[in-house]
Motif scaffolding. Structure first.
Motif, PDB file in Angstrom:
ATOM      1  N   ILE A   2       0.852  -1.186   0.000  1.00 18.37           N
ATOM      2  CA  ILE A   2       0.000   0.000   0.000  1.00 18.37           C
ATOM      3  C   ILE A   2       0.886   1.233   0.000  1.00 18.37           C
ATOM      4  O   ILE A   2       2.042   1.186   0.445  1.00 18.37           O
ATOM      5  CB  ILE A   2      -0.957   0.024   1.215  1.00 18.37           C
ATOM      6  CG1 ILE A   2      -0.181   0.098   2.529  1.00 18.37           C
ATOM      7  CG2 ILE A   2      -1.880  -1.185   1.207  1.00 18.37           C
ATOM      8  CD1 ILE A   2      -1.070   0.251   3.756  1.00 18.37           C
ATOM      9  N   ASP A   3       0.357   2.326  -0.495  1.00 15.26           N
ATOM     10  CA  ASP A   3       1.127   3.572  -0.599  1.00 15.26           C
ATOM     11  C   ASP A   3       0.363   4.675   0.116  1.00 15.26           C
ATOM     12  O   ASP A   3      -0.699   5.103  -0.329  1.00 15.26           O
ATOM     13  CB  ASP A   3       1.336   3.932  -2.059  1.00 15.26           C
ATOM     14  CG  ASP A   3       2.102   5.248  -2.226  1.00 15.26           C
ATOM     15  OD1 ASP A   3       2.756   5.666  -1.247  1.00 15.26           O
ATOM     16  OD2 ASP A   3       2.027   5.842  -3.310  1.00 15.26           O
ATOM     17  N   LEU A   4       0.915   5.117   1.252  1.00 16.14           N
ATOM     18  CA  LEU A   4       0.277   6.180   2.035  1.00 16.14           C
ATOM     19  C   LEU A   4       0.913   7.541   1.788  1.00 16.14           C
ATOM     20  O   LEU A   4       0.432   8.550   2.307  1.00 16.14           O
ATOM     21  CB  LEU A   4       0.350   5.840   3.531  1.00 16.14           C
ATOM     22  CG  LEU A   4      -0.323   4.536   3.966  1.00 16.14           C
ATOM     23  CD1 LEU A   4      -0.153   4.340   5.473  1.00 16.14           C
ATOM     24  CD2 LEU A   4      -1.791   4.539   3.596  1.00 16.14           C
ATOM     25  N   ASP A   5       2.003   7.576   1.000  1.00 17.81           N
ATOM     26  CA  ASP A   5       2.715   8.840   0.776  1.00 17.81           C
ATOM     27  C   ASP A   5       1.820   9.893   0.127  1.00 17.81           C
ATOM     28  O   ASP A   5       1.846  11.069   0.517  1.00 17.81           O
ATOM     29  CB  ASP A   5       3.929   8.603  -0.113  1.00 17.81           C
ATOM     30  CG  ASP A   5       5.157   8.223   0.706  1.00 17.81           C
ATOM     31  OD1 ASP A   5       4.987   8.034   1.925  1.00 17.81           O
ATOM     32  OD2 ASP A   5       6.249   8.121   0.129  1.00 17.81           O
TER      33      ASP A   5
ATOM     34  N   PHE B  93      -7.062   1.620   5.277  1.00 16.34           N
ATOM     35  CA  PHE B  93      -8.128   0.614   5.264  1.00 16.34           C
ATOM     36  C   PHE B  93      -8.666   0.415   3.842  1.00 16.34           C
ATOM     37  O   PHE B  93      -8.959  -0.703   3.423  1.00 16.34           O
ATOM     38  CB  PHE B  93      -9.259   1.028   6.189  1.00 16.34           C
ATOM     39  CG  PHE B  93      -8.883   1.017   7.650  1.00 16.34           C
ATOM     40  CD1 PHE B  93      -7.762   0.351   8.094  1.00 16.34           C
ATOM     41  CD2 PHE B  93      -9.668   1.671   8.586  1.00 16.34           C
ATOM     42  CE1 PHE B  93      -7.409   0.336   9.434  1.00 16.34           C
ATOM     43  CE2 PHE B  93      -9.340   1.661   9.929  1.00 16.34           C
ATOM     44  CZ  PHE B  93      -8.196   0.994  10.352  1.00 16.34           C
ATOM     45  N   LYS B  94      -8.807   1.509   3.099  1.00 19.13           N
ATOM     46  CA  LYS B  94      -9.316   1.408   1.725  1.00 19.13           C
ATOM     47  C   LYS B  94      -8.365   0.591   0.859  1.00 19.13           C
ATOM     48  O   LYS B  94      -8.797  -0.273   0.074  1.00 19.13           O
ATOM     49  CB  LYS B  94      -9.489   2.804   1.135  1.00 19.13           C
ATOM     50  CG  LYS B  94     -10.583   3.645   1.779  1.00 19.13           C
ATOM     51  CD  LYS B  94     -10.589   5.042   1.174  1.00 19.13           C
ATOM     52  CE  LYS B  94     -11.588   5.943   1.884  1.00 19.13           C
ATOM     53  NZ  LYS B  94     -11.557   7.328   1.336  1.00 19.13           N
TER      54      LYS B  94
ATOM     55  N   MET C 139     -19.036  -0.998   2.769  1.00 20.07           N
ATOM     56  CA  MET C 139     -17.585  -1.160   2.789  1.00 20.07           C
ATOM     57  C   MET C 139     -16.890   0.195   2.631  1.00 20.07           C
ATOM     58  O   MET C 139     -15.682   0.246   2.423  1.00 20.07           O
ATOM     59  CB  MET C 139     -17.152  -2.102   1.671  1.00 20.07           C
ATOM     60  CG  MET C 139     -17.610  -3.544   1.855  1.00 20.07           C
ATOM     61  SD  MET C 139     -16.872  -4.320   3.318  1.00 20.07           S
ATOM     62  CE  MET C 139     -15.161  -4.400   2.821  1.00 20.07           C
ATOM     63  N   ILE C 140     -17.660   1.256   2.733  1.00 16.43           N
ATOM     64  CA  ILE C 140     -17.107   2.609   2.620  1.00 16.43           C
ATOM     65  C   ILE C 140     -16.660   3.066   4.014  1.00 16.43           C
ATOM     66  O   ILE C 140     -17.480   3.161   4.939  1.00 16.43           O
ATOM     67  CB  ILE C 140     -18.144   3.586   2.035  1.00 16.43           C
ATOM     68  CG1 ILE C 140     -18.596   3.099   0.644  1.00 16.43           C
ATOM     69  CG2 ILE C 140     -17.572   4.986   1.967  1.00 16.43           C
ATOM     70  CD1 ILE C 140     -19.715   3.928   0.056  1.00 16.43           C
TER      71      ILE C 140
END
Length: 1066
Positions: free
Chosen positions: A531-534, A553-554, A731-732
């Motif tokens: 995953i990429d949170l940057d 989470f998404k 799921m949102i």
């Protein structure tokens, strides 16, 4: 199946600080602690109810004659006609009694419903606690406190010389205790008092760095830790000066021990809380003593009462015959405690509580967090007040929306996933700069040994050289070969690693991590996917923590087969975090929301049986009542912003009263400051209002439910509840924010109230919903949730309900502070900074422990220390700080009588001879006064012919970094000031001296060899020059001594002693 949770720090752990548990930073966590006694650490079994260990006295606040809890139905009376309190105290007693019986936790802002209205309410008043309290203390302190303390225990400590004949080294070190065990106890005592046993505190170093040899840091730490050991062994009795000096092992170190004692007292590490400080003997003065200084403390919460109590103790410690200081506490409510409020329950009576205690529910602060590593409330809650407490069991259950317990395997996997996103978001945390302080020799401290040698290098010189990596250049090579001063490790240059950035941090791919947790990957996902949170983290300078967590989470939905139930579990943990911060995670700063991480206290969590409010009432009443004025609603403060004009501050109240004061300490909540409930004249400066605006102040509310009988598992102290969004299968992630904190956790309070009581928490957005929802709707909903969980029994309507609404409370305007998105790293420090004669305290001024009771108390100790410093000035260093090696001192003869002191050890000379009869100077070696006069005459003859001996030449600079520092200081300071202004958004900000020095050290280490070469060459020149000057001085001194010896022989031959003294004996 039921899911078990550990309260320890291990992972996975939904109730730990790392996972932002119920016990991390909440108002209900406004806490006290109970560190074990060092000599006999009790092992606490996981029992339902825990009484204080045998060495801790019974609760002095639970006297059969009344006490703080009263006798019947929570009615509290704090005075009777027999008490000799002031008029203000009498008024306080009446108002407190009225408020406890009839008012609600937040006045009109809290709803109380007593369904069983047929139960009569009694209004009998109990007797005053004061006689019983003091009688209880006296009965336990046998022999009496006066006999237990040395007669000179409270000598004024601001003098620069000590009468060493009054004190004996090693008198406080148990002779039958091995050196290693004594050292271990001292080290544990330092940890129990929030101090590093192996290093100086920053303030200690600031005071000592130019006066103490760096080798003697080990000696100082051994003495300081020994004094702390005395305090932690028995916090019921203050540590005396004689006991403190008895921690030194030789007369040479007694001045060092004197400073350590003063520093610990002044800064609130010993002799704090509800302990009596003995009045020092002062000569009587004719006429009236002048009034002042007058200190006004605004707010009677734990910060205000703790500050006032500490000031009273310090004024007694520094008492003189000229002044009569006063401390006045102004409180807007009719009760004490602030955000600690234990509300009496009237629907049922309990036979399960200790005598004199009545059922009470905690409206605000509730949890005592951490028994170890320095919670200051340990000595007060357990050691001084002896309050009974219940240890929280380490298991819990989470129920799903259909009422079924959550499968523990699924719960554990979702918890690990939550922790993974939490850890990845931590990569964007602000990196605080920690400047190390001087350390002692760990091996010697562990062994309880001192260092006797002195190499002439001060703490400052050594630390500057260590920071620059030039320690080896401080000492001639021959010293290094002999190993006189240092271990090999100390001689190696210190290499400071470059600051860690996000790019430097390598994390395993998210898919690989999830596989290790036990998750199955979605089709098409490989273990190298991540995953990429940057992108979201760097989207804004003031990005929120919630935005990054939601994005995490998404993105995990793409990697893993998550279900709506997984989403409910993940959001339960977010609700737990919102409980810890009193705010929706979308309001928290990504870079600083957990800026207090690493300061947590350790150990099991607990709750006070019979009401946490016993703590503030104990601070108010013991050892003697504070001057607290209730119903004094402050509307304006006029203060002197510079203190240079000497103008007093004036506090204006809503009823028209005014109070003039030399110093004002404001302990009101951050919420009150944000809403500008108090006007300031002149207005607060921009840097202060900026911090007030940037920090957040949140809200967390409770629903208290009293039932006739328990229908839940009474062996569990809590259980959780998952909440669903409006669309239950959504799921949102954003759909879950509104309801996830709504009754997400229930506390089982049957062990602390003696009644079947549940407390439901409303956190995050749900806490704000409680402020406007009608009581009936809230009660119907929470009861329906309980009936959904416990389908196997008939869940009745509650007998009594209470709903808190802290945001509507005019005296708090919320619950506790949090680090908002726009907050800056130094904002808590700015909140604590004084302005002239206006000082600040409260949980929002304690950056290391915000949103906690112990943080509020620590802020009160800090403010008291600042006030005393502004009145008395800094602590005066004894002169000399360390006696010269080899200087003899004849101690008084060893005593052979018992003194009944608190801690075993030989008594002082004054204890043996009586007050005022001890010698005022060190006992000299018996000599004839005529012989001394004869020797002085010889010296006068020598000096008349040769002059005084030439003093030793001063050492030339041998540290190249210091020469480099002189050239580059101003340039580096300008750069550091600019960085400080950028970081704090304050155009007037300036970098601290230590920060500039640290930056200079980095510049020196980064400098090229060519840049360093001129300074290294100059040092070599200085070393050679110094050696030549030293050699010439030794030669001249040797010649002087030879000539002086010849003059002595000639003068003595011409003036024999008998003939010289014969005229004087006639």
């Amino acid at each position: 199946m039921e899911a078990a949770y550990s309260i320890d720090k291990g992972l996975p752990d939904p109730l730990s600080r790392q996972t932002l548990s119920f016990a991390s930073r909440t108002l209900a966590q406004f806490n006290g602690s109970a560190t074990t006694l060092l000599d006999q650490p009790p092992i606490f079994p996981r029992v339902q109810q825990h009484q204080p260990p045998p060495l801790v006295p019974a609760n002095p606040l639970q006297s059969p004659k009344g006490g703080l809890e009263g006798l019947q139905n929570g009615h509290v009376s704090l005075e009777t006609n027999e008490d000799r309190g002031s008029e203000s105290t009498d008024r306080l007693s009446h108002e407190l009694d009225w408020d406890t019986n009839y008012s609600t936790p937040n006045e009109s802002a809290t709803s109380v419903s007593l369904v069983s209205s047929s139960i009569p309410q009694q209004h009998n008043k109990s007797a005053s606690p004061a006689p019983a309290l003091h009688g209880s203390l006296a009965s336990r302190q046998t022999p009496t406190a006066a006999a237990r303390r040395p007669s000179n225990s409270a000598a004024i400590a601001t003098t620069t010389t000590l009468d060493l004949s009054r004190y004996r080294p090693r008198s406080s070190i148990p002779s039958r205790l091995s050196t290693g065990m004594y050292a271990h106890q001292c080290i544990m005592a330092a940890y129990a008092c929030r101090l590093n046993p192996y290093a100086l505190h920053k303030k200690e170093q600031e005071a000592l760095q130019d006066h103490l040899c760096h080798l003697h840091v080990t000696v100082y730490l051994n003495i300081r830790n020994g004094i702390l050991r005395l305090w932690t062994r028995n916090p019921m009795v203050s540590v005396s000066r004689e006991e403190a000096l008895g921690c030194s092992k030789d007369y040479r170190w007694m001045n060092l021990a004197s400073f350590a004692f003063e520093w610990l007292v002044r800064n609130g590490y010993i002799n704090f809380g509800c302990v009596e400080i003995p009045l020092p003997p002062v000569p009587p003065k004719k006429g009236r003593r002048r009034e002042g200084p007058v200190i006004v403390v605004i707010g009677a919460g734990v910060a205000g009462l703790g500050c006032a109590r500490q000031l009273e103790g310090l004024f007694r410690h520094y008492r003189d015959s000229d002044t009569s200081p006063r401390v006045i506490v102004l409180e807007g409510r009719r009760r004490l405690g602030g955000r600690i409020y234990s509300h009496p329950l009237h629907s049922l009576k309990s036979a399960n509580l200790p005598n004199t205690l009545v059922p009470k529910a905690e409206m605000g602060a509730q949890i005592i967090v951490g028994f170890d590593h320095g919670n200051p409330l340990d000595q007060i809650v357990r050691g001084q007040l002896g309050l009974p407490y219940h240890l929280l069991r380490d298991i819990s259950t989470i129920y799903d929306t259909d009422g079924s317990p959550v499968d523990e395997v699924q719960d554990a996997m979702d918890e690990r996933l939550y922790n993974d996103v939490l850890d990845r978001s931590g990569a964007y945390r602000h990196k605080a700069l920690i400047v190390p302080t001087a350390e002692g020799d760990r091996k010697l401290i562990d062994a309880g040994r001192d260092v006797a040698v002195d190499d002439g290098v001060t703490v400052r010189q050594y630390e500057e050289a260590r920071a620059a990596g030039t320690i080896g250049l401080l000492f001639p090579a021959k010293r290094v070969r002999r190993g006189v001063s240092h271990k090999t490790a100390d001689l190696k240059p210190t290499r400071v690693p470059p600051p860690t950035t996000v790019a430097d941090t390598e994390e395993p791919p998210a898919a690989f991590t999830c596989q290790a947790m036990g998750w199955k990957l979605n089709d098409g996902i490989t273990p190298t996917d991540s995953i990429d949170l940057d992108s979201i983290a760097k989207q804004s300078v003031h990005q929120t923590f919630g935005a990054v967590m939601d994005e995490g989470f998404k993105q995990y939905q793409r990697l893993l087969p998550l279900t709506p139930k997984d989403m409910r579990l993940l959001n339960w943990h977010l609700a737990n975090l919102e409980y810890a911060n009193a705010a929706n995670v979308g309001k928290l700063s990504l870079s600083g929301w957990d800026q207090d991480m690493g300061n947590e206290f350790e150990g099991e969590h607990s709750q006070v049986i019979g009401g946490y409010q016993q703590l503030p009432y104990g601070l108010w009443s013991l050892p003697e009542k504070l001057d607290v004025r209730t119903n004094k609603i402050v509307t304006q403060i006029s203060y002197d912003p510079t203190s240079s004009a000497g103008r007093p501050a004036v506090v204006h109240c809503e009823n028209g009263e005014t109070f003039a004061a030399d110093k004002v300490i404001l302990t009101t909540s951050l919420g009150v400051l944000k809403r500008q409930k108090i006007k300031f004249q002149p207005p607060l400066p921009a840097w202060k209002t900026g911090a007030i605006d940037r920090l957040g102040f949140g809200v967390m509310n409770k629903v208290i439910l009293v039932f006739d009988k328990p229908f839940w598992d009474t062996q569990r102290d809590m259980f959780g509840l998952l909440r669903e969004p409006p669309n239950k299968d959504s799921m949102i992630q954003e759909d879950y924010a509104k309801n996830r904190g709504r009754f997400y956790l229930f506390w089982n309070c049957i062990k602390t109230t003696g009644l079947p009581v549940l407390i439901a928490l409303m956190a995050g957005d749900a806490a704000h919903q409680a402020e406007t929802m009608p009581d009936s709707k809230i009660i119907v909903e929470v009861t329906a949730q309980l009936r959904n969980i416990f389908k196997h029994v008939a869940v009745p309507d509650p007998l009594e309900t209470i709903i808190t609404r802290w945001a509507s409370d005019r005296f708090t305007c919320g619950s506790y502070s949090f680090v908002a998105a726009e907050a800056l790293p130094g904002d808590y420090d700015l909140m604590a900074q004084s302005i002239g004669n206006l000082h600040f305290a409260g949980e929002a001024t304690c950056g290391t422990h915000p949103a906690t009771v112990h943080g509020a108390y620590l802020s009160g100790l800090r403010a008291a220390s600042e006030v005393m410093e502004s009145i008395l000035g800094p602590i005066k260093l004894p002169t000399p700080l360390v006696l010269e090696k080899g200087k003899t001192f004849e101690p008084p003869p060893a005593p052979t009588v018992s003194t009944g002191q608190k801690r075993k050890g030989p008594p002082s000379a004054e204890a043996l001879l009586g007050p005022g009869l001890a010698p005022s100077e060190p006992a000299p070696t018996p000599t004839d006064p005529l012989r001394e006069a004869y020797e002085k005459a010889i010296q006068a003859a020598i000096h008349a012919e040769l002059g005084a001996p030439e003093p030793r030449p001063a050492k030339t600079g041998l540290n190249p970094f210091l020469l480099y520092q002189k050239d580059y200081w101003h340039k580096c300071k300008e750069q550091s000031d600019e960085a400080a202004r950028t970081a704090t958004n304050n155009p007037n900000a300036r970098a601290a001296r230590d920060e500039v020095r640290h930056a200079l050290g980095q510049m020196w280490r980064a400098a090229s060899e060519a840049e360093k070469q001129p300074y290294l060459e100059q040092i070599e020149v200085n070393r050679q020059t110094g050696a030549e000057v030293e050699a010439r001085w030794k030669q001249r001194t040797g010649e002087w001594e030879k000539r002086a010896a010849e003059i002595r022989r000639r003068w003595c031959a011409d003036n024999p002693f008998e003939r010289w003294t014969s005229p004087r004996r006639r």
